[in-house]
Design a protein around this motif. Sequence first.
Motif, PDB file in Angstrom:
ATOM      1  N   ARG A 121       0.851  -1.110   0.187  1.00 20.45           N
ATOM      2  CA  ARG A 121      -0.012   0.160  -0.140  1.00 20.45           C
ATOM      3  C   ARG A 121       0.832   1.320   0.019  1.00 20.45           C
ATOM      4  O   ARG A 121       0.384   2.380  -0.882  1.00 20.45           O
ATOM      5  CB  ARG A 121      -0.824  -0.067   1.262  1.00 20.45           C
ATOM      6  N   ALA A 122       1.866   1.077   0.569  1.00 22.69           N
ATOM      7  CA  ALA A 122       2.758   2.162   0.834  1.00 22.69           C
ATOM      8  C   ALA A 122       3.537   2.452  -0.333  1.00 22.69           C
ATOM      9  O   ALA A 122       3.474   3.818  -1.044  1.00 22.69           O
ATOM     10  CB  ALA A 122       4.007   2.121   1.916  1.00 22.69           C
ATOM     11  N   GLU A 123       3.687   1.442  -1.109  1.00 22.16           N
ATOM     12  CA  GLU A 123       4.622   1.763  -2.727  1.00 22.16           C
ATOM     13  C   GLU A 123       3.437   2.250  -3.671  1.00 22.16           C
ATOM     14  O   GLU A 123       3.607   3.361  -4.236  1.00 22.16           O
ATOM     15  CB  GLU A 123       4.675   0.326  -3.079  1.00 22.16           C
ATOM     16  N   ARG A 124       2.042   1.851  -3.325  1.00 23.67           N
ATOM     17  CA  ARG A 124       1.104   2.370  -4.256  1.00 23.67           C
ATOM     18  C   ARG A 124       0.929   3.837  -4.089  1.00 23.67           C
ATOM     19  O   ARG A 124       0.623   4.612  -4.808  1.00 23.67           O
ATOM     20  CB  ARG A 124      -0.153   1.424  -4.285  1.00 23.67           C
ATOM     21  N   LEU A 125       0.846   3.940  -2.570  1.00 23.00           N
ATOM     22  CA  LEU A 125       0.581   5.417  -2.260  1.00 23.00           C
ATOM     23  C   LEU A 125       1.856   6.512  -2.525  1.00 23.00           C
ATOM     24  O   LEU A 125       1.409   7.720  -3.308  1.00 23.00           O
ATOM     25  CB  LEU A 125       0.493   5.530  -0.954  1.00 23.00           C
ATOM     26  N   TYR A 126       2.968   5.894  -2.837  1.00 22.21           N
ATOM     27  CA  TYR A 126       4.084   6.452  -3.147  1.00 22.21           C
ATOM     28  C   TYR A 126       4.199   6.854  -4.640  1.00 22.21           C
ATOM     29  O   TYR A 126       4.266   8.053  -5.145  1.00 22.21           O
ATOM     30  CB  TYR A 126       5.344   5.786  -2.785  1.00 22.21           C
ATOM     31  N   GLU A 127       3.707   5.812  -5.455  1.00 25.74           N
ATOM     32  CA  GLU A 127       3.544   5.765  -6.845  1.00 25.74           C
ATOM     33  C   GLU A 127       2.325   6.685  -7.166  1.00 25.74           C
ATOM     34  O   GLU A 127       2.787   7.686  -8.145  1.00 25.74           O
ATOM     35  CB  GLU A 127       3.178   4.380  -7.646  1.00 25.74           C
ATOM     36  N   GLN A 128       1.287   6.687  -6.631  1.00 28.02           N
ATOM     37  CA  GLN A 128       0.324   7.715  -6.645  1.00 28.02           C
ATOM     38  C   GLN A 128       0.709   9.147  -6.418  1.00 28.02           C
ATOM     39  O   GLN A 128       0.382  10.113  -6.937  1.00 28.02           O
ATOM     40  CB  GLN A 128      -0.869   7.260  -5.817  1.00 28.02           C
ATOM     41  N   ALA A 129       1.387   9.313  -5.252  1.00 27.80           N
ATOM     42  CA  ALA A 129       1.963  10.682  -4.867  1.00 27.80           C
ATOM     43  C   ALA A 129       2.952  11.180  -6.049  1.00 27.80           C
ATOM     44  O   ALA A 129       2.960  12.343  -6.381  1.00 27.80           O
ATOM     45  CB  ALA A 129       2.858  10.657  -3.573  1.00 27.80           C
ATOM     46  N   GLN A 130       3.819  10.050  -6.374  1.00 21.97           N
ATOM     47  CA  GLN A 130       4.486  10.502  -7.504  1.00 21.97           C
ATOM     48  C   GLN A 130       3.804  10.880  -8.944  1.00 21.97           C
ATOM     49  O   GLN A 130       4.373  11.929  -9.440  1.00 21.97           O
ATOM     50  CB  GLN A 130       5.725   9.472  -7.682  1.00 21.97           C
ATOM     51  N   ASP A 152       0.877  12.013  -8.993  1.00 22.50           N
ATOM     52  CA  ASP A 152       0.220  13.380  -8.792  1.00 22.50           C
ATOM     53  C   ASP A 152       1.450  14.644  -8.653  1.00 22.50           C
ATOM     54  O   ASP A 152       1.034  15.567  -9.184  1.00 22.50           O
ATOM     55  CB  ASP A 152      -0.332  13.268  -7.303  1.00 22.50           C
TER      56      ASP A 152
END
Length: 738
Positions: free
Chosen positions: A20-29, A31
């Motif tokens: 989940r953190a990686e997905r959030l990180y990828e989503q943040a990147q 964005d």
Amino acid sequence: MTPDAAFSDRLARERRARLRAERLYEQAQRDLRMMNDQLRLHADNLSDQVIAQRAELGSIRRHADSLEGVNTQVSQDLQVAHSEIDRANLRLREAVETLQDGFAVFDADQVLVLANQAYLGVFRKFAEVQPGILYVRILEICAHEGLVHLAEMTADEWVCMMLQRWRQPDISPIELHFSAGIAVRVTDRRVANGDYVSLAHNITDALRYQAELRDAQARAEAAVEAKSAFLANMSHEIRTPMNGVVGMAELLSETVLDEEQRSYAQTISTSGQALVSIINDILDFSKMDAGKMHLNPTAFDLEKTIHEVLSLLSPTARCKQIELILDYDMFLAVQLVADSGRMRQILTNLVGNAIKFTDTGYILVRAVGVGTSAQGQIVTITVEDTGIGIDPHHQEQIFTEFSQVEQTASRRYEGTGLGLAITQRIVAQMGGKVWVESEPGVGSCFGFTLEMPVAADASEPGVQTLPADIRTALLVSDHLISREVIARRLKAASVSVLTATQQDTVLRHLAGTPPDIALIDQDLIEGGIPDLLAALKGTSPATRIVLLCSNIAEFKPAMEDQTIFATLHKPLIWRNLLAALNGQGAMPEGLRPPEPPALQAVPTLPATCRPIRVLYAEDNKTNQLVFTKMLQTLDIDLRLAENGRIAVAQFETFAPDVVFMDVSMPEMDGREATRRIRATALGKTVPIIALTAHALQEEIDRILDAGMNAMLSKPLKKSELMAALRDHAPPGFSMPEG
């Protein structure tokens, strides 16, 4: 739960958390990248806007800079324009000030705006006359202060007149004369904006120059008058003794003289007449120079006039064996309108000159109609000779006064050099032109062209017919041109013409069919006329012989024995031949040549047997003697009076039939004596004939205005005196011819 299961579960949870953190990180990147892209796009847009705004600002700054430059240039141009205007005004003022004429400008309210010193100079004593003064005030100063001559007007009338000028649509110029001795011509103009421009042109010097010209003209006219009077008086003083010389020479020629004595008498008479001709030329030239020559156009016979001139000059031409020929255009009217006296003078000058400068050959006078104009017939008359000719460089000056073909002291030909100058002036005054064509050693041709109206009663020119029985003619003459002129007229009349130059040729022609008429020239070079006449009479007695003579008196015996049918004077004119062949006399009346002088017979007196009474008033003893001797062969009662006063007294006691009155006499002249005689009962009708040595037309007019019937000019000729006595003798007195 076992430790392994718990550990696996924890690992699984950690793995899921990491995912989940990686997905959030990828989503943040994602964005963040999207935001960066948006930021970059926004930055680019902002950069483009900044660049555009900076470019617009630069453009605005540059436009502002350019406007600042234009404003500076405009300011500079305005400064230059103001400087130019100042300089132009200065130049204008300087130019106006340099004008010698007065110059002023008034505005629409007639207030003086500008004036130069030439305009203001006449108002030096009046300080108020400067820009700003009214025009009416300037006028009042001129009128009331006596600056201007007002003629017959009052000061107020003059001011009103000057103001009225400016109210006119077109202001007319006016001359003003100032009391300071200055004269100006004032020209005013109203311009488009209502202003008035006034120019005062100083005409003082011009008026003074005109006055000097008038004085010079008056002096010149007085000099011309004095010259004319001097010439007239000199003419009178010369003609008076010449009357004795010429008159006595003429009377001497009528006496019994040997050949040498007759030659002397004729030389005296010829020399006297030559001197009179010179005087006449000088007087004519003087009248033309003074502009006092007047023309008197009347109907006259041009052909007859030319023939009379040639007949008058024929003795001189015959002495030099010069043939005179007249060629008159058969289609040219003979009755024309011009001054016949001046025409005769022109022809006499031209033909006389031709005879003088021709030693042998011929002189041909030709009159030709060359067309018509509004004035009438255009006629060209030429005088052609075979004389010495004129060099080309002399031809231009041949018509100038006192000009001669020969200018050297050893010249052979006499004369004043006025004849051609007078001729040219007469022709010019008659509206024509004279010219000359000449070749040295060959001859000359002088000609002139005039426009002359045809006389109202003139008959139409054309081919005239001879008598019907004349079909052939024999023309005997050794002069080619003379033969051609006569032959052309004969052929135009449908006559067959044979020509001959000597007797042998004549006899050959006579051997065939005899001619109806024979025209024989008296001046044949080969063969004698008497032998030729005898041959014609013996061979062809029916032929009518017409002799063309330059001296008819030589053939009187042949005329008396009827050998000759008729004699005609050379040069031949066609009407004379027609008159002779149609039985109207050998020559028409007035064209017969002068007979040699002979003693006159006593006239037949009227039934009363009273001689005609003649009163002659003359103060000169020589002229009295000449007059008396000229009439000595007549049975007349002659009384002499030494002046006009005695003539008036003798008229009352003598009651003459004819009075001959000298004009210039002491105590009382002929004009006053005539007026007093005309005031008496008998004197109202008696013929009074003036005898005068004056030749000017003005003097002749005064003579005739005094009441005289006619005038004879001195030196007196016997033929003219006899003609005057014959013409004015009362009815019942028969005077002889001659």
